[in-house]
Design an enzyme around this catalytic site. Structure first.
Site, mmCIF file in Angstrom:
data_model
loop_
_atom_site.group_PDB
_atom_site.id
_atom_site.type_symbol
_atom_site.label_atom_id
_atom_site.label_comp_id
_atom_site.label_asym_id
_atom_site.label_seq_id
_atom_site.Cartn_x
_atom_site.Cartn_y
_atom_site.Cartn_z
ATOM 1 N N PHE A 244 35.333 34.328 39.018
ATOM 2 C CA PHE A 244 34.283 35.350 39.405
ATOM 3 C C PHE A 244 34.123 35.846 40.604
ATOM 4 O O PHE A 244 33.638 36.741 41.233
ATOM 5 C CB PHE A 244 32.802 34.778 39.361
ATOM 6 C CG PHE A 244 32.323 34.509 37.651
ATOM 7 C CD1 PHE A 244 33.058 34.538 36.808
ATOM 8 C CD2 PHE A 244 30.871 34.221 37.483
ATOM 9 C CE1 PHE A 244 32.833 34.386 35.503
ATOM 10 C CE2 PHE A 244 30.427 33.924 36.070
ATOM 11 C CZ PHE A 244 31.339 33.913 35.397
ATOM 12 N N LYS A 245 35.112 34.944 41.693
ATOM 13 C CA LYS A 245 35.255 35.686 42.995
ATOM 14 C C LYS A 245 34.085 35.826 43.629
ATOM 15 O O LYS A 245 32.970 35.122 43.233
ATOM 16 C CB LYS A 245 36.142 36.635 43.118
ATOM 17 C CG LYS A 245 37.524 36.504 42.579
ATOM 18 C CD LYS A 245 38.587 37.523 43.131
ATOM 19 C CE LYS A 245 40.125 36.832 42.475
ATOM 20 N NZ LYS A 245 41.019 37.904 42.744
ATOM 21 N N HIS B 177 43.758 29.170 46.256
ATOM 22 C CA HIS B 177 43.688 30.588 45.801
ATOM 23 C C HIS B 177 44.448 31.484 46.745
ATOM 24 O O HIS B 177 44.275 31.457 47.878
ATOM 25 C CB HIS B 177 42.444 31.125 45.441
ATOM 26 C CG HIS B 177 42.436 32.327 44.611
ATOM 27 N ND1 HIS B 177 42.513 33.587 45.418
ATOM 28 C CD2 HIS B 177 42.520 32.532 43.235
ATOM 29 C CE1 HIS B 177 42.690 34.583 44.311
ATOM 30 N NE2 HIS B 177 42.542 33.864 43.106
ATOM 31 N N GLU C 284 50.118 33.414 40.657
ATOM 32 C CA GLU C 284 49.731 34.536 40.872
ATOM 33 C C GLU C 284 50.468 35.748 41.947
ATOM 34 O O GLU C 284 50.238 35.225 43.212
ATOM 35 C CB GLU C 284 48.251 34.646 41.157
ATOM 36 C CG GLU C 284 47.513 33.925 40.200
ATOM 37 C CD GLU C 284 46.020 34.285 40.542
ATOM 38 O OE1 GLU C 284 45.272 34.409 39.211
ATOM 39 O OE2 GLU C 284 45.158 34.152 41.558
ATOM 40 N N ILE D 71 47.450 41.173 42.374
ATOM 41 C CA ILE D 71 45.933 40.580 42.279
ATOM 42 C C ILE D 71 45.046 41.766 42.441
ATOM 43 O O ILE D 71 45.371 42.452 43.509
ATOM 44 C CB ILE D 71 45.801 39.567 43.306
ATOM 45 C CG1 ILE D 71 46.587 38.167 42.894
ATOM 46 C CG2 ILE D 71 44.258 39.359 43.259
ATOM 47 C CD1 ILE D 71 46.176 37.167 43.717
ATOM 48 N N GLY E 216 45.946 40.854 37.460
ATOM 49 C CA GLY E 216 46.325 42.206 36.611
ATOM 50 C C GLY E 216 45.920 41.924 35.184
ATOM 51 O O GLY E 216 46.066 42.803 34.535
ATOM 52 N N ALA F 175 40.431 37.709 36.895
ATOM 53 C CA ALA F 175 39.066 37.983 37.532
ATOM 54 C C ALA F 175 38.716 39.627 37.085
ATOM 55 O O ALA F 175 37.796 39.672 36.479
ATOM 56 C CB ALA F 175 39.145 38.035 39.061
HETATM 57 O O1 G3P Z 1 42.082 34.264 40.191
HETATM 58 C C1 G3P Z 1 42.397 35.361 39.492
HETATM 59 C C2 G3P Z 1 42.709 36.426 40.354
HETATM 60 O O2 G3P Z 1 43.207 36.383 41.698
HETATM 61 C C3 G3P Z 1 43.451 37.391 39.548
HETATM 62 O O3 G3P Z 1 42.333 38.558 39.913
HETATM 63 O O4 G3P Z 1 41.484 40.686 39.535
HETATM 64 O O5 G3P Z 1 43.937 40.552 39.136
HETATM 65 O O6 G3P Z 1 42.682 39.345 37.493
HETATM 66 P P1 G3P Z 1 42.742 39.944 39.061
#
Ligand code: G3P
Length: 218
Positions: free
Chosen positions: A6-7, A89, A137, A142, A173, A194
């Protein structure tokens, strides 16, 4: 396994965190998909009270009860119902503290997801810490629109090879069921995402689609 981080998205903190977690619970029940959420430490107690799916915290510190002002104490997180924690993270890098952090989180009985920025780091963390999951990641992807599964499938294949028996999550992504299916086909155990959910107009629909990827062959 699909973990939604959820950040600190406004759509996913406070009362919104509770509402969004409840949507995850509904879709987990409806689809049978193993969904989990990673929430702000501020929201842990109320989200745990609202759902039965696993609730992770986004970070803990290597701290104990007592004189540890401002720290997120792993044992307290566990006592308050956290199933586990993300560590390191990309937005909260703590590489040098990992030995202490991992020891502290393991002693508390928390499941541990250590995030890595590339396949070599993923391999190193898997070998050194034997976490429950390593999540790879690429930072540049991201929060973007292009999924790691299409932009950099090699990082998934390489990480799978290098982490050995440690289950691998992939993120950055990830937006839909096809991304989930690709991640699994390449050998990952699941995804960490996220914005695909926290910024969605209809998170339930997105979660349903993501869940469908766990059973897709592509
Ligand atoms: O922790 C998940 C994240 O860093 C990826 O973020 O927004 O690219 O799905 P997102």
């Amino acid at each position: 396994m699909i973990i939604v981080n959820f950040k600190n998205y406004e759509s996913a903190v406070g009362e919104n965190a509770v509402a969004l977690a409840k949507i995850h619970e509904v879709i987990a029940q409806e689809t049978g998909a193993p969904l989990a959420v990673a929430v702000s430490a501020f929201d842990l107690v109320q989200v745990v009270a609202a759902v039965k799916i696993p609730v992770f915290v986004q970070h803990v510190d290597a701290a104990d009860f007592g004189s540890s002002t401002g720290s997120i104490v792993p044992q307290l997180a566990k006592n308050l119902g956290a199933a586990g924690t993300l560590l390191n993270h990309s937005e909260k890098r703590v590489v040098e503290q990992l030995p202490k952090l991992v020891a502290s989180a393991k002693a508390a009985g928390l499941q541990i997801v250590i995030c890595a920025e590339n396949d070599d780091e993923a391999a190193k963390f898997a070998a050194e810490f034997s976490p429950d999951f390593v999540a790879v990641e690429p930072p540049e992807l991201i929060g973007g629109d292009i999924s790691v599964t299409s932009a950099n499938p090699e990082i998934i294949e390489n990480s799978v090879q290098k982490v050995g028996s440690t289950p691998l999550l992939v993120g950055a992504g990830v937006k839909n069921g096809t991304d989930v299916a690709t991640a699994l086909r390449l050998g990952a155990a699941g995804v960490l995402l996220a914005s695909g959910v926290t910024k969605a107009d209809d998170p339930a629909e997105v979660l349903r689609d993501l869940a469908s990827g766990l059973n897709q062959k592509n």
